[in-house]
Design a protein around this motif. Structure first.
Motif, PDB file in Angstrom:
ATOM      1  N   CYS A  36       0.827  -1.206   0.000  1.00  0.00           N
ATOM      2  CA  CYS A  36       0.000   0.000   0.000  1.00  0.00           C
ATOM      3  C   CYS A  36       0.858   1.251   0.000  1.00  0.00           C
ATOM      4  O   CYS A  36       1.519   1.567   0.998  1.00  0.00           O
ATOM      5  CB  CYS A  36      -0.916   0.024   1.228  1.00  0.00           C
ATOM      6  N   THR A  78      -9.518  -0.463   7.477  1.00  0.00           N
ATOM      7  CA  THR A  78      -8.519  -0.796   8.492  1.00  0.00           C
ATOM      8  C   THR A  78      -8.913  -2.039   9.288  1.00  0.00           C
ATOM      9  O   THR A  78      -8.092  -2.944   9.502  1.00  0.00           O
ATOM     10  CB  THR A  78      -8.307   0.391   9.449  1.00  0.00           C
ATOM     11  N   GLU A 122      -4.884  -8.375   0.242  1.00  0.00           N
ATOM     12  CA  GLU A 122      -4.084  -8.141  -0.972  1.00  0.00           C
ATOM     13  C   GLU A 122      -4.567  -9.082  -2.067  1.00  0.00           C
ATOM     14  O   GLU A 122      -4.918 -10.233  -1.800  1.00  0.00           O
ATOM     15  CB  GLU A 122      -2.593  -8.381  -0.676  1.00  0.00           C
ATOM     16  N   GLY A 123      -4.575  -8.588  -3.304  1.00  0.00           N
ATOM     17  CA  GLY A 123      -5.026  -9.438  -4.396  1.00  0.00           C
ATOM     18  C   GLY A 123      -4.391  -9.084  -5.724  1.00  0.00           C
ATOM     19  O   GLY A 123      -3.477  -8.250  -5.802  1.00  0.00           O
ATOM     20  N   SER A 126      -3.036  -5.632  -9.319  1.00  0.00           N
ATOM     21  CA  SER A 126      -2.696  -4.332  -8.741  1.00  0.00           C
ATOM     22  C   SER A 126      -2.082  -3.447  -9.824  1.00  0.00           C
ATOM     23  O   SER A 126      -1.605  -3.936 -10.847  1.00  0.00           O
ATOM     24  CB  SER A 126      -1.712  -4.509  -7.586  1.00  0.00           C
ATOM     25  N   MET A 127      -2.077  -2.154  -9.556  1.00  0.00           N
ATOM     26  CA  MET A 127      -1.600  -1.224 -10.575  1.00  0.00           C
ATOM     27  C   MET A 127      -0.083  -1.210 -10.702  1.00  0.00           C
ATOM     28  O   MET A 127       0.465  -1.125 -11.806  1.00  0.00           O
ATOM     29  CB  MET A 127      -2.090   0.194 -10.254  1.00  0.00           C
ATOM     30  N   THR A 128       0.610  -1.251  -9.551  1.00  0.00           N
ATOM     31  CA  THR A 128       2.069  -1.098  -9.565  1.00  0.00           C
ATOM     32  C   THR A 128       2.796  -2.231  -8.843  1.00  0.00           C
ATOM     33  O   THR A 128       4.002  -2.141  -8.607  1.00  0.00           O
ATOM     34  CB  THR A 128       2.497   0.231  -8.911  1.00  0.00           C
ATOM     35  N   GLU A 196      -8.986   1.124  -5.111  1.00  0.00           N
ATOM     36  CA  GLU A 196      -7.589   1.558  -5.150  1.00  0.00           C
ATOM     37  C   GLU A 196      -7.259   2.273  -6.457  1.00  0.00           C
ATOM     38  O   GLU A 196      -6.324   3.070  -6.503  1.00  0.00           O
ATOM     39  CB  GLU A 196      -6.670   0.357  -4.927  1.00  0.00           C
TER      40      GLU A 196
HETATM   41  C1  HEM Z   1      -3.298  -0.892  -2.063  1.00  0.00           C
HETATM   42  C2  HEM Z   1      -4.242  -1.534   2.631  1.00  0.00           C
HETATM   43  C3  HEM Z   1      -5.220   3.198   3.073  1.00  0.00           C
HETATM   44  C4  HEM Z   1      -3.621   3.882  -1.420  1.00  0.00           C
HETATM   45  C5  HEM Z   1      -3.452  -1.465  -0.809  1.00  0.00           C
HETATM   46  C6  HEM Z   1      -3.259  -2.848  -0.511  1.00  0.00           C
HETATM   47  C7  HEM Z   1      -3.517  -3.037   0.787  1.00  0.00           C
HETATM   48  C8  HEM Z   1      -3.880  -1.763   1.328  1.00  0.00           C
HETATM   49  C9  HEM Z   1      -3.444  -4.353   1.550  1.00  0.00           C
HETATM   50  C10 HEM Z   1      -2.817  -3.906  -1.517  1.00  0.00           C
HETATM   51  C11 HEM Z   1      -3.949  -4.363  -2.382  1.00  0.00           C
HETATM   52  C12 HEM Z   1      -3.438  -4.835  -3.710  1.00  0.00           C
HETATM   53  O1  HEM Z   1      -3.081  -3.971  -4.541  1.00  0.00           O
HETATM   54  O2  HEM Z   1      -3.374  -6.051  -3.931  1.00  0.00           O
HETATM   55  C13 HEM Z   1      -4.681  -0.318   3.137  1.00  0.00           C
HETATM   56  C14 HEM Z   1      -5.207  -0.125   4.465  1.00  0.00           C
HETATM   57  C15 HEM Z   1      -5.505   1.195   4.590  1.00  0.00           C
HETATM   58  C16 HEM Z   1      -5.138   1.841   3.334  1.00  0.00           C
HETATM   59  C17 HEM Z   1      -5.399  -1.193   5.534  1.00  0.00           C
HETATM   60  C18 HEM Z   1      -6.112   1.826   5.809  1.00  0.00           C
HETATM   61  C19 HEM Z   1      -7.091   2.710   5.728  1.00  0.00           C
HETATM   62  C20 HEM Z   1      -4.764   3.806   1.932  1.00  0.00           C
HETATM   63  C21 HEM Z   1      -4.655   5.234   1.737  1.00  0.00           C
HETATM   64  C22 HEM Z   1      -4.203   5.403   0.472  1.00  0.00           C
HETATM   65  C23 HEM Z   1      -4.030   4.108  -0.125  1.00  0.00           C
HETATM   66  C24 HEM Z   1      -4.997   6.306   2.773  1.00  0.00           C
HETATM   67  C25 HEM Z   1      -3.850   6.671  -0.246  1.00  0.00           C
HETATM   68  C26 HEM Z   1      -3.382   7.712   0.387  1.00  0.00           C
HETATM   69  C27 HEM Z   1      -3.515   2.645  -2.003  1.00  0.00           C
HETATM   70  C28 HEM Z   1      -3.297   2.429  -3.416  1.00  0.00           C
HETATM   71  C29 HEM Z   1      -3.214   1.049  -3.598  1.00  0.00           C
HETATM   72  C30 HEM Z   1      -3.374   0.449  -2.293  1.00  0.00           C
HETATM   73  C31 HEM Z   1      -3.174   3.503  -4.493  1.00  0.00           C
HETATM   74  C32 HEM Z   1      -3.024   0.305  -4.921  1.00  0.00           C
HETATM   75  C33 HEM Z   1      -1.594  -0.024  -5.181  1.00  0.00           C
HETATM   76  C34 HEM Z   1      -1.455  -0.676  -6.528  1.00  0.00           C
HETATM   77  O3  HEM Z   1      -2.439  -1.160  -7.085  1.00  0.00           O
HETATM   78  O4  HEM Z   1      -0.326  -0.702  -7.045  1.00  0.00           O
HETATM   79  N1  HEM Z   1      -3.809  -0.814   0.339  1.00  0.00           N
HETATM   80  N2  HEM Z   1      -4.649   0.868   2.493  1.00  0.00           N
HETATM   81  N3  HEM Z   1      -4.360   3.153   0.793  1.00  0.00           N
HETATM   82  N4  HEM Z   1      -3.562   1.439  -1.363  1.00  0.00           N
HETATM   83 FE1  HEM Z   1      -3.975   1.184   0.582  1.00  0.00          FE
END
Ligand code: HEM
Ligand code: MG
Length: 327
Positions: A36, A78, A122-123, A126-128, A196
């Motif tokens: 993330c 969360t 997680e799955g 994903s984008m990056t 996301e």
């Molecule tokens: C992806 C958890 C908050 C931006 C993810 C992933 C997890 C995660 C586990 C991986 C999923 C995947 O791509 O397979 C969390 C948790 C949060 C949170 C528990 C708590 C609230 C945020 C916040 C932002 C954010 C505040 C932006 C400021 C992103 C983005 C991805 C992502 C852009 C995609 C990454 C990609 O696809 O390459 N998040 N996240 N997340 N998260 Fe978070």
């Protein structure tokens, strides 16, 4: 007892968040980061413990304060993540790989593997980050970021925006269908993938900028560098997954999975989809969480029930609570 979820922000406008109290610092030996970019950045600026292990309350405070994530989204995401990837007894979650700093593990089949754990939160697509099938589901992947850039150039005139999000989301799904025999795109991943896709637009754009176009150097700074630009201001109001519907509508697809071979994508009617949101909640609790914790007792059962309550609260208006371990 886990701490209760922190309340919404009192002041919820924009402000400088890359401030003197929250300087970006490079990783120290042993610091954990994961899939993330939002949480990675918050840890590297000290909104979260810099070692990458935090309590749910710390995470909610950090995403609200640092990125103005709304209380609903912050709590729902969360506690979902904490229930499957964290230690509910010690109240600690790793934002990346498994860590000793989350304390003694509950009995298997519980994993407590941190956010890197594949397929509970997680799955794929994903984008990056790459699919787990290819060996690394959490590190910044330059090849994928180059595709993110190429799509932003083709569909966004050099910026990442809602149009690009719709096209790139679909592209990543098609790419996984064509290359990953184990590709899975069922709930909850079906929902988180679309959410996301809009997060970079909703959270990585400076709150004083009103054009919803994400600069690609800024995107790289967050995705790769885990770093806010100099003078970065958070969004000017609380935000969550706004825009998700538009991304999903660009190229509608049913939840499903490849059947063990590439190009064998098969819809899965047992998965929740956008018209059955409460089924996302019910399946997550009754299948995913109960799968990890089939028979909890004592302090573990109590902590699970407390966290299940915190997870349900934000959706209590819309869905009926389920109690796999009794009331
Ligand atoms: C992806 C958890 C908050 C931006 C993810 C992933 C997890 C995660 C586990 C991986 C999923 C995947 O791509 O397979 C969390 C948790 C949060 C949170 C528990 C708590 C609230 C945020 C916040 C932002 C954010 C505040 C932006 C400021 C992103 C983005 C991805 C992502 C852009 C995609 C990454 C990609 O696809 O390459 N998040 N996240 N997340 N998260 Fe978070
Ligand atoms: Mg992933």
């Amino acid at each position: 007892e886990p701490a209760s979820p922190p309340p919404p922000l009192k002041f919820n406008g924009t402000k400088l968040v890359n401030d003197a109290q929250h300087p970006w610092k490079p990783l120290r030996h042993g610091d954990i980061r994961g899939p993330c970019p939002g949480l990675n950045t918050l840890a590297s600026h000290g909104y979260l413990p810099r070692d990458g292990v935090a309590s749910p309350a710390q995470i909610i405070t950090a995403v609200q304060e640092g990125f103005n994530m709304d209380s609903f989204t912050a709590r729902f995401v969360t506690y979902a993540a904490h229930l499957v990837d964290g230690n509910v007894v010690t109240d600690r979650l790793s934002i990346g790989g498994k860590s000793q700093h989350t304390g003694p593990d509950p009995p298997a089949p519980a994993i407590v593997g941190g956010l890197n754990t594949h397929s509970v939160f997680e799955g794929d697509a994903s984008m990056t980050r790459g699919d787990a099938f290819f060996g690394d589901n959490h590190s910044f992947n330059e090849t994928l970021f180059d595709e993110f850039v190429a799509f932003s150039n083709q569909y966004g005139g050099g910026k990442y925006n809602l149009t690009v999000a719709g096209e790139y989301r679909f592209h990543r799904i098609q790419e996984s269908i064509a290359t990953n025999p184990n590709f899975s795109f069922v709930s909850p991943r079906f929902f988180t993938a679309y959410a996301e896709s809009v997060f970079p637009i909703n959270f990585f754009i400076d709150g004083r900028q009103n054009d919803t176009q994400l600069d690609l150097d800024v995107a790289r700074s967050f995705f790769q560098g885990m770093r806010m630009p100099d003078d970065f201001h958070r969004p000017n109001k609380p935000v969550g997954a706004d825009g998700l519907d538009a991304v999903a509508a660009a190229h509608p697809i049913e939840p499903g999975a490849n059947a063990g071979a590439v190009n064998s994508y098969t819809p899965d009617p047992t998965s929740a989809n956008f018209s059955t949101f409460c089924l996302l909640y019910e399946n997550f609790v009754n299948k995913t969480i109960v799968g990890l914790y089939p028979n909890p007792t004592g302090a573990l059962k109590k902590a699970l029930n407390t966290n299940l309550g915190f997870f349900y609260e934000p959706i209590s208006d819309a869905c009926t609570q389920v109690f796999p371990y009794g009331k």
